[in-house]
Structure formats: C-alpha cells, structure tokens
Design a protein around this motif. Structure first.
Motif: not given
Length: 155
Positions: A61-69
């Motif tokens: 349920g928690t978005p991950v805006p950028n996997v690399k970061l």
C-alpha cells in the motif's frame, strides 16, 4: 537532436527532478521492494511495467516513486541478481514484436507503402540494437531476421 528516420528535429523532453534520497513518506524496506520486483517479474511483467506498478500500487500500500533511490539498484539489476530477467532486453523485445506485427500486416496489405517504410525503419533499429547487445546479452553470432524474431517471441 534530430530524429532518427526523418529530417525534423525532435522535441525536448522534461528532466526528472534531482533527488538524492527517497521521500520520507515512502519508507519501504529494500528487501520488501526487491521481493515485490521479483514477484512481479514472475507474473510476466517487463521492467518498465514493474516500475509503474510499484509507483501506482506500491509495496503493502505504500508507493515507491523511484526504485533506484529506494534500493540503490535499478529494476533490471535486481532481476539479474535474482535470475528473473528475460532472455531478451526489453527494448529489443518490443521492437521485435512491432516488426512481427508490421510484417503480418504487410502480408495482408501489400500496397500499404507507409507501413512498409515503418517496417524498414523498425528492422533497421533492431539491427542496430542487436549489434549493441551482441556478445553481452545476446550470442556473439546472433543475427536478426523475421523467423528468428517469431521463434524468440513465441518461446
């Protein structure tokens, strides 16, 4: 920079905002992100689709805006570490799918000169990408043709 197959110039693209660390509202554990990436790959999603799903749905349920970061690794690196990457690079696979569709269209509509040109341009891009990937991600003696593309996409 000019476009590849026309005489026109391309439009400039926007840049991502510079960020060194993920936002504090997205505090998902790295191991959870990596396991979710592998899980999505096993379901048959491409790396770009995985990134969009993590951005939209997130992990628990928690978005991950950028996997690399968030993890310090790209999606493709995570897949390679876990032996979940595909047999072809994503960009090459997409171009081959397009070429196969165009070739089937050309067999049904031989007078469609506009799509004949599109097929030539697409196959030209494929040959350039094959030369780029040859040796690393493709066999050293790999050459592109329609029959090979059909076999790779079916299997």
């Amino acid at each position: 920079m000019a476009r590849m197959h026309t005489r026109r110039r391309g439009s400039s693209a926007s840049d991502k905002p510079v960020a060194d660390e993920p936002p504090e509202w997205s505090d998902v554990d790295e191991d959870e992100i990596e396991s979710r990436v592998v899980e999505l790959a096993e379901q048959g999603h491409d790396p770009s689709q995985i990134g969009m799903k993590l951005r939209d749905e997130g992990v628990k349920g928690t978005p991950v805006p950028n996997v690399k970061l968030a993890t310090g690794k790209k999606v493709t690196e995570i897949l390679e570490e876990n032996d979940a990457s595909g047999d072809l690079p994503e960009d090459l696979r997409n171009l081959m799918e397009r070429a196969v569709r165009l070739r089937e269209h050309m067999n049904e509509n031989p007078q469609d000169h506009q799509n004949k040109r599109a097929l030539q341009n697409t196959e030209s891009k494929i040959r350039r990408l094959v030369a780029y990937y040859r040796g690393d991600e493709l066999d050293a003696d790999f050459t592109y043709n329609y029959n090979v593309a059909q076999e790779l996409l079916e299997g």
